[in-house]
Design a protein around this motif. Structure first.
Motif, PDB file in Angstrom:
ATOM      1  N   ILE A 121      44.559  40.603  46.764  1.00 43.17           N
ATOM      2  CA  ILE A 121      43.374  40.454  45.938  1.00 43.17           C
ATOM      3  C   ILE A 121      42.451  39.488  46.665  1.00 43.17           C
ATOM      4  O   ILE A 121      42.907  38.452  47.172  1.00 43.17           O
ATOM      5  N   SER A 140      44.582  36.786  48.723  1.00 43.24           N
ATOM      6  CA  SER A 140      45.911  36.332  48.334  1.00 43.24           C
ATOM      7  C   SER A 140      46.791  37.563  48.112  1.00 43.24           C
ATOM      8  O   SER A 140      46.361  38.522  47.463  1.00 43.24           O
ATOM      9  N   ARG A 161      37.543  37.600  38.223  1.00 46.84           N
ATOM     10  CA  ARG A 161      38.927  37.639  37.764  1.00 46.84           C
ATOM     11  C   ARG A 161      39.518  39.026  38.020  1.00 46.84           C
ATOM     12  O   ARG A 161      38.789  40.003  38.188  1.00 46.84           O
ATOM     13  N   ARG A 191      43.851  36.690  36.398  1.00 46.76           N
ATOM     14  CA  ARG A 191      43.947  35.684  37.444  1.00 46.76           C
ATOM     15  C   ARG A 191      42.530  35.407  37.934  1.00 46.76           C
ATOM     16  O   ARG A 191      41.801  36.333  38.324  1.00 46.76           O
ATOM     17  N   ILE A 205      40.102  34.574  40.633  1.00 46.47           N
ATOM     18  CA  ILE A 205      40.216  34.690  42.079  1.00 46.47           C
ATOM     19  C   ILE A 205      39.083  34.000  42.835  1.00 46.47           C
ATOM     20  O   ILE A 205      39.225  33.689  44.012  1.00 46.47           O
ATOM     21  N   ARG A 206      37.982  33.725  42.141  1.00 48.29           N
ATOM     22  CA  ARG A 206      36.873  33.076  42.851  1.00 48.29           C
ATOM     23  C   ARG A 206      35.819  32.641  41.846  1.00 48.29           C
ATOM     24  O   ARG A 206      35.569  33.341  40.858  1.00 48.29           O
TER      25      ARG A 206
END
Length: 199
Positions: free
Chosen positions: A102, A116, A140, A149, A151-152
């Motif tokens: 991801i 990741s 997400r 999750r 992610i940024r």
């Protein structure tokens, strides 16, 4: 939440083929397609496939797709946030060293890349989400069996003129196909530390 129809978007670059069936969009990417601006490699690629529609800052955008058929280096799909050819963000799954990752590429004249590994997501339906907050966007991702999750958090300050939608690229090969299952607009995130509802 409102569903966005596939026909409401326009392709940045036409894919090899695209078709709809049972509410899903099946797309074949062109060999060598990608988006990247200069950093490290020096080259510029702007021939990826993004299906874009106007993006209202007051709404979050979600894109879902099936994580199957990713077999070659840099096979990728997810969500594209577009303001111009030099200001855009792509986030999604990218195959790297045989493992799905991801990640996100944030571009403002130059591209960067964060990623990741998520080998446990293989074979699931992935959902990417982008929600604006002040001068930034919260990115997400989740699957059917794994929670959101973050992610940024990236700068994306554009008040008007932005577009968003699904994207895919096949930098290294022909024959890459992705099945997108959902394109939706929903309520924006309440806070970066609060997971949005699953709808």
């Amino acid at each position: 939440m409102r569903f966005i129809e596939w026909q409401d978007g326009a392709w940045s670059n036409e894919p090899v083929s695209s078709s709809t069936a049972d509410g899903q969009l099946v797309v074949h990417a062109a060999e060598g397609s990608d988006y990247w601006e200069k950093t490290m490699y020096g080259f510029q690629h702007d021939n990826g496939h993004a299906l874009l529609a106007p993006w209202d800052k007051a709404e979050a955008i979600e894109i879902s797709f099936a994580l199957d058929g990713f077999t070659e280096l840099y096979d990728q799909a997810g969500i594209m946030l577009w303001h111009s050819g030099e200001q855009w963000i792509k986030a999604g799954i990218e195959l790297n060293d045989g493992i799905p990752h991801i990640g996100a590429v944030v571009t403002d004249g130059y591209s960067d890349w964060s990623l990741s590994p998520v080998p446990e997501w293989k074979g699931e339906v992935i959902t990417l989400r982008a929600s604006r907050m002040k001068d930034a966007v919260i990115l997400r991702a989740r699957t059917e069996n794994h929670p959101w999750r973050t992610i940024r958090v990236a700068r994306f300050p554009h008040e008007t003129g932005s577009q968003a939608g699904p994207f895919l690229c096949a930098p290294t090969r022909a024959g890459f196909q992705v099945t997108f299952t959902r394109w939706a607009a929903t309520a924006p995130d309440a806070d970066v530390h609060t997971d949005p509802p699953i709808v």
